[in-house]
Scaffold this motif. Structure first.
Motif, mmCIF file in Angstrom:
data_model
loop_
_atom_site.group_PDB
_atom_site.id
_atom_site.type_symbol
_atom_site.label_atom_id
_atom_site.label_comp_id
_atom_site.label_asym_id
_atom_site.label_seq_id
_atom_site.Cartn_x
_atom_site.Cartn_y
_atom_site.Cartn_z
ATOM 1 N N VAL A 1 0.929 -1.113 0.093
ATOM 2 C CA VAL A 1 0.014 -0.044 -0.033
ATOM 3 C C VAL A 1 0.820 1.195 0.178
ATOM 4 C CG1 VAL A 1 -1.716 1.340 1.374
ATOM 5 C CG2 VAL A 1 -1.729 -1.360 1.208
ATOM 6 N N LEU A 2 1.974 1.171 0.887
ATOM 7 C CA LEU A 2 2.747 2.455 0.761
ATOM 8 C C LEU A 2 3.345 2.656 -0.450
ATOM 9 C CD1 LEU A 2 4.670 1.870 4.172
ATOM 10 C CD2 LEU A 2 2.685 3.604 3.875
ATOM 11 N N THR A 3 3.786 1.643 -1.278
ATOM 12 C CA THR A 3 4.514 1.824 -2.512
ATOM 13 C C THR A 3 3.557 2.274 -3.464
ATOM 14 O OG1 THR A 3 5.894 -0.107 -2.099
ATOM 15 C CG2 THR A 3 5.675 0.444 -4.394
ATOM 16 N N ALA A 4 2.176 2.039 -3.652
ATOM 17 C CA ALA A 4 1.181 2.565 -4.496
ATOM 18 C C ALA A 4 0.931 3.967 -3.910
ATOM 19 C CB ALA A 4 -0.156 1.499 -4.072
ATOM 20 N N LEU A 5 1.000 4.360 -2.852
ATOM 21 C CA LEU A 5 0.700 5.788 -2.420
ATOM 22 C C LEU A 5 2.132 6.594 -2.774
ATOM 23 C CD1 LEU A 5 -0.724 5.159 1.205
ATOM 24 C CD2 LEU A 5 -2.072 5.973 -0.691
ATOM 25 N N ASP A 6 3.236 6.139 -2.437
ATOM 26 C CA ASP A 6 4.238 6.757 -2.940
ATOM 27 C C ASP A 6 4.198 7.061 -4.667
ATOM 28 O OD1 ASP A 6 5.382 7.278 -0.431
ATOM 29 O OD2 ASP A 6 6.727 5.415 -0.925
ATOM 30 N N ALA A 7 3.838 5.981 -5.247
ATOM 31 C CA ALA A 7 3.837 6.208 -6.760
ATOM 32 C C ALA A 7 2.656 7.175 -7.098
ATOM 33 C CB ALA A 7 3.644 4.851 -7.376
ATOM 34 N N GLY A 8 1.657 7.111 -6.551
ATOM 35 C CA GLY A 8 0.510 7.989 -6.830
ATOM 36 C C GLY A 8 0.912 9.531 -6.559
ATOM 37 N N PHE A 9 1.251 9.814 -5.411
ATOM 38 C CA PHE A 9 1.825 11.006 -4.847
ATOM 39 C C PHE A 9 2.854 11.699 -5.900
ATOM 40 C CE2 PHE A 9 -1.257 10.188 -1.496
ATOM 41 C CZ PHE A 9 -1.468 11.595 -1.072
ATOM 42 N N ALA B 1 -2.400 -1.884 -10.251
ATOM 43 C CA ALA B 1 -1.106 -2.137 -11.100
ATOM 44 C C ALA B 1 0.044 -1.961 -10.136
ATOM 45 C CB ALA B 1 -1.258 -0.998 -12.070
ATOM 46 N N ALA B 2 0.445 -3.166 -9.484
ATOM 47 C CA ALA B 2 1.334 -3.218 -8.588
ATOM 48 C C ALA B 2 2.682 -3.145 -9.367
ATOM 49 C CB ALA B 2 1.549 -4.444 -7.665
ATOM 50 N N GLU B 3 2.951 -3.660 -10.249
ATOM 51 C CA GLU B 3 4.467 -3.990 -11.157
ATOM 52 C C GLU B 3 4.607 -2.334 -11.475
ATOM 53 O OE1 GLU B 3 3.887 -6.675 -14.220
ATOM 54 O OE2 GLU B 3 3.954 -8.280 -12.625
ATOM 55 N N GLN B 4 3.524 -1.593 -12.024
ATOM 56 C CA GLN B 4 3.798 -0.312 -12.670
ATOM 57 C C GLN B 4 4.258 0.649 -11.305
ATOM 58 O OE1 GLN B 4 1.598 -2.173 -13.625
ATOM 59 N NE2 GLN B 4 1.263 -2.081 -15.860
ATOM 60 N N ALA B 5 3.592 0.241 -10.147
ATOM 61 C CA ALA B 5 4.097 1.205 -8.877
ATOM 62 C C ALA B 5 5.557 0.817 -8.460
ATOM 63 C CB ALA B 5 2.939 0.840 -7.933
ATOM 64 N N ASP B 6 5.992 -0.500 -8.557
ATOM 65 C CA ASP B 6 7.239 -0.987 -8.328
ATOM 66 C C ASP B 6 8.325 0.040 -9.173
ATOM 67 O OD1 ASP B 6 6.596 -2.184 -5.902
ATOM 68 O OD2 ASP B 6 6.507 -4.220 -7.097
ATOM 69 N N GLU B 7 7.826 -0.086 -10.356
ATOM 70 C CA GLU B 7 8.827 0.507 -11.582
ATOM 71 C C GLU B 7 8.855 1.909 -11.128
ATOM 72 O OE1 GLU B 7 11.679 0.382 -14.673
ATOM 73 O OE2 GLU B 7 10.630 -1.155 -13.281
ATOM 74 N N LYS B 8 7.810 2.590 -11.032
ATOM 75 C CA LYS B 8 7.695 3.721 -10.738
ATOM 76 C C LYS B 8 8.540 4.413 -9.499
ATOM 77 C CE LYS B 8 6.312 8.267 -10.998
ATOM 78 N NZ LYS B 8 6.587 9.284 -12.262
ATOM 79 N N ALA C 1 -5.645 14.178 -7.206
ATOM 80 C CA ALA C 1 -5.326 13.144 -8.338
ATOM 81 C C ALA C 1 -4.279 12.202 -7.608
ATOM 82 C CB ALA C 1 -4.380 14.111 -9.235
ATOM 83 N N SER C 2 -3.739 12.682 -6.548
ATOM 84 C CA SER C 2 -2.677 11.788 -5.712
ATOM 85 C C SER C 2 -3.584 10.676 -5.262
ATOM 86 C CB SER C 2 -2.113 12.600 -4.739
ATOM 87 O OG SER C 2 -1.311 13.756 -5.154
ATOM 88 N N VAL C 3 -4.790 10.671 -5.042
ATOM 89 C CA VAL C 3 -5.573 9.541 -4.177
ATOM 90 C C VAL C 3 -5.797 8.851 -5.395
ATOM 91 C CG1 VAL C 3 -7.519 8.958 -3.210
ATOM 92 C CG2 VAL C 3 -6.172 11.014 -2.255
ATOM 93 N N VAL C 4 -6.393 9.492 -6.571
ATOM 94 C CA VAL C 4 -6.933 8.731 -7.868
ATOM 95 C C VAL C 4 -5.463 7.731 -8.214
ATOM 96 C CG1 VAL C 4 -7.776 8.788 -10.035
ATOM 97 C CG2 VAL C 4 -8.683 10.295 -8.246
ATOM 98 N N PHE C 5 -4.594 8.208 -8.428
ATOM 99 C CA PHE C 5 -3.629 7.758 -9.028
ATOM 100 C C PHE C 5 -2.957 6.620 -8.174
ATOM 101 C CE2 PHE C 5 -1.812 11.590 -11.628
ATOM 102 C CZ PHE C 5 -2.836 11.330 -12.659
ATOM 103 N N SER C 6 -2.952 6.822 -6.828
ATOM 104 C CA SER C 6 -2.892 5.886 -6.005
ATOM 105 C C SER C 6 -3.709 4.571 -5.869
ATOM 106 C CB SER C 6 -2.828 6.318 -4.319
ATOM 107 O OG SER C 6 -1.652 7.373 -4.011
ATOM 108 N N LEU C 7 -4.995 4.773 -6.059
ATOM 109 C CA LEU C 7 -5.796 3.870 -6.382
ATOM 110 C C LEU C 7 -5.511 2.937 -7.448
ATOM 111 C CD1 LEU C 7 -9.216 5.434 -5.332
ATOM 112 C CD2 LEU C 7 -7.785 3.755 -4.001
ATOM 113 N N PHE C 8 -5.127 3.510 -8.591
ATOM 114 C CA PHE C 8 -4.581 2.983 -9.812
ATOM 115 C C PHE C 8 -3.471 1.973 -9.514
ATOM 116 C CE2 PHE C 8 -1.361 2.748 -13.193
ATOM 117 C CZ PHE C 8 -2.194 2.071 -14.301
ATOM 118 N N TYR C 9 -2.329 2.499 -8.752
ATOM 119 C CA TYR C 9 -1.096 1.711 -8.638
ATOM 120 C C TYR C 9 -1.685 0.670 -7.608
ATOM 121 C CZ TYR C 9 1.824 5.045 -10.988
ATOM 122 O OH TYR C 9 2.278 5.801 -12.008
ATOM 123 N N LEU C 10 -2.568 0.604 -6.718
ATOM 124 C CA LEU C 10 -2.972 -0.468 -5.764
ATOM 125 C C LEU C 10 -3.098 -1.772 -6.940
ATOM 126 C CD1 LEU C 10 -5.144 1.075 -3.093
ATOM 127 C CD2 LEU C 10 -2.920 -0.131 -2.847
#
Length: 696
Positions: free
Chosen positions: A36-44, A70-77, A59-68
């Protein structure tokens, strides 16, 4: 969105995909929280380029939900950002919990009801002797009105973490609110100035000035009554643990000195205890560990706590260099430079010794090479005293990476400072000299077993125990180190430092108990430790008061006996002038009486001993007494002795008395100025070149 998630992760849901390697490294609850923290960091971080504040928060919250999803994209970001991280990225990542209105609302919904009184912001003035004049900001957490603060004489002083560059006390609301509720005590958390705008040692001086101001005003600056000096327990997490430890070293080093008293400043008492969460105590990031540091990790007394860490380090190093594995109990057997031969093993069985006691700690080889006459048939493994540090072992941590640690240290030091990383113990408290550690208060450590900074905790706790044990063994006069495996009689290591290693987790778990619920138990446990430290301080103060009252009663009785013309039993330690005058009078009378007896020809050692107040040795030999003549010149007075044949024979046959230095020849003495990091390269090269010598 559920359909898309199921389509993307079908193989994982049905158990056909390979598990994430890091998911096996961490506890399941902790790995879920880092996800969850990785998704929040990627979104913010994705939305940080939007200029409009309200639109950016949404937008930070919306992007964080997307990265939750798309976990692989969150790790890459996150991996790309951390590879070239800046101070803005770190502040957005670590301050999002207190700055985003949506996250604050979600935290209030999920957080248990703790206090009905909100935290109060405060500003604490600097002491008059400080080089800085700007007040220090802080937040007070107290479950009651401010008028009730006068009923307290103890409180918790917290220093929040954040890599020296981010995070104010409101980012630790969960921990601070829980402590204020559970203990009922005021909790003061400092909002110190952050780097790089205020580099080292500005934040350290702020912590020291706040502590000084609290002692000088007897707590009035934070709302206490001011009737007595309050008792303080220092706490800190991560970078805050570094500042709390360095502040304690500053208090020990400069808080009590003749210069302070000459300038009219009060002495600073040492804090009543410390509670440190995963502190960063070594700013000199290295790949290898020195001999002394590894010896502290492998200490017998901490083997139960550190066993898994030592085993993992052995496995990692042996996998790299191809060294066969040694037995887990190699420290329990007697080391031998040569392999035991068959007849020696048979002799040990004849003598009744088990094979366990004579087993060679060298690892066994599956395939032995050809033997030659005169050579050992068992090849020796490659011997080394080096081990990988935790910073390298856990370089791929999901919370704290080497790139982030490097950036934090550079920003904290600043562009104009050139500190000596091998000697500056206020920057790296792990290098603190033994004379300061000998006065360090009891400390509780809490850290994750997979934390890149876990070595800092283990080594610093090991140094505290070793210094305190050496101080006890030498009677508090000097520090003489015995074998690290030898237990000092009467030494209680839990009275010096206690380390809690939490398996399966890494860094920063106190900051997100909402995502990692087991952290609530650790927060409550730390509150209990604070109460234990305060109870111990109260107990020590009562013992000192009782001792002081007992001395006062003896002094009164001593004065009454002297008024009646009787000699007192024992001198009072609190009245040296009075006892000095008594001793002078007695010595002068004894001198005159002995001179009279000498003129009269009296040589009875018994009479002289009675007049001088000293005993004899049974052969008429009097003992020494101090005297002072009428001119004020002091010198030793030796009573006349009756020399008999038996006394002469005793003199000749007298046994030589061993000195303390001769008794302690077997002790290994380390200079208190020896630093740990300065010997790393020496330890690295010494094992290969054969030039390594143990310090004496």
């Amino acid at each position: 969105m559920l359909y898309l998630y199921a389509a993307r992760n079908f193989s994982t849901l049905v158990g056909l995909a390979c598990p994430d390697p890091l998911s096996n490294m961490y506890d399941a609850a902790y790995f879920r929280a880092t996800w969850v923290l990785t998704a929040l960091d990627a979104g913010f971080w994705t939305a940080m380029g939007i200029r409009n504040q309200k639109l950016r928060d949404l937008a930070s919250v919306v992007f964080s939900l997307f990265y939750l999803i798309a976990a692989e994209q969150a790790d890459e970001k996150v991996r790309k950002v951390r590879g070239n991280i800046t101070v803005e990225h770190m502040r957005i990542s670590w301050n999002k919990g207190s700055q985003s209105p949506y996250l604050r609302f979600a935290q209030r919904l999920m957080r248990p009801r703790l206090m009905k009184w909100p935290p109060r912001e405060m500003r604490i003035a600097r002491p008059p002797a400080s080089d800085y004049k700007e007040p220090v900001s802080a937040w007070l957490y107290f479950n009651g009105p401010l008028s009730k603060l006068k009923d307290h004489n103890r409180f918790i002083l917290d220093v929040p973490g954040g890599g020296f560059v981010a995070m104010n006390p409101r980012c630790n609301d969960d921990k601070l609110l829980a402590w204020a509720t559970k203990t009922g005590l005021p909790v003061l958390s400092l909002d110190y100035k952050k780097a790089p705008e205020y580099p080292y040692p500005y934040a350290l001086n702020e912590c020291y000035d706040v502590y000084t101001m609290i002692i000088q005003t007897r707590g009035k600056c934070v709302g206490l009554s001011g009737e007595e000096v309050p008792k303080i327990v220092l706490t800190g997490d991560s970078a805050g643990g570094t500042l709390a430890t360095s502040t304690t070293l500053m208090i020990i080093e400069s808080g009590s000195s003749p210069v302070r008293r000459f300038q009219g400043q009060v002495d600073l008492p040492v804090p009543d205890g410390l509670i440190l969460f995963y502190p960063a105590l070594d700013m000199n990031i290295g790949s290898w560990m020195s001999d002394e540091q590894m010896a502290l990790i492998k200490d017998r007394r901490m083997r139960g706590t550190n066993k898994r860490i030592v085993q993992r380090k052995k496995f990692q190093y042996d996998s790299l260099v191809g060294t066969p594995h040694a037995s887990d109990d190699e420290d329990d057997v007697v080391p031998s430079s040569k392999s035991r031969s068959g007849p020696e093993r048979e002799d040990s069985r004849v003598e009744g010794k088990s094979s366990e006691h004579v087993r060679d700690p060298a690892p066994e080889y599956a395939n032995l090479g050809p033997t030659t006459p005169g050579a050992s048939h068992r090849p020796e493994p490659m011997r080394t005293r080096l081990a990988m540090s935790s910073m390298i072992s856990y370089f791929n941590d999901r919370v704290l990476t080497p790139e982030m640690m490097r950036a934090m240290i550079i920003l904290y030091v600043g562009p104009h400072n050139r500190p000596d990383f091998s000697q500056d113990y206020l920057l790296s408290p792990i290098l603190a000299p033994d004379v300061l550690l000998s006065r360090f208060p009891k400390t509780y450590f809490v850290t994750g077993e997979r934390d890149p900074l876990v070595d800092d905790t283990i080594i610093f706790a090991g140094r505290l125990r070793r210094v305190k044990a050496a101080q006890l063994a030498s009677g508090g006069t000097r520090l003489e180190y015995r074998d690290s495996d030898a237990l000092t009689e009467g030494f209680d290591e839990k009275a010096v430092a206690e380390v809690a290693l939490i398996p399966g987790i890494s860094h920063g778990f106190v900051q997100f108990p909402t995502l990692y619920p087991p952290a609530w138990k650790l927060i409550d446990r730390a509150a209990g430790w604070a109460e234990e430290l305060f109870a111990g301080a109260e107990r020590r103060e009562q013992e000192r008061d009782l001792a002081r009252r007992g001395l006062l009663g003896r002094r009164k009785r001593q004065g009454g006996n002297m008024d009646n013309g009787e000699d007192g039993e024992n001198g009072d330690e609190d009245s040296p002038l009075e006892m000095m005058s008594i001793a002078k009078a007695k010595a002068k009378d004894a001198k005159k009486a002995a001179a009279d007896m000498e003129r009269k020809g009296t040589t009875g050692g018994e009479d002289i001993g009675a007049l001088t107040g000293e005993g004899t040795d049974g052969h008429g030999q009097g003992t020494r007494a101090a005297y002072e003549d009428e001119d004020g010149d002091a010198g030793p007075y030796v009573a006349p002795q009756l020399e008999t044949s038996s006394s002469r024979e005793k003199k000749k046959a007298g046994k030589r008395v061993r000195t303390r230095d001769e008794d302690d020849k077997s002790l290994v003495k380390l200079a208190s100025t020896d630093d740990l990091l300065g010997r790393r390269m020496h330890g690295l090269a010494g094992g290969l070149t054969g030039t390594h010598h143990d310090p004496v």
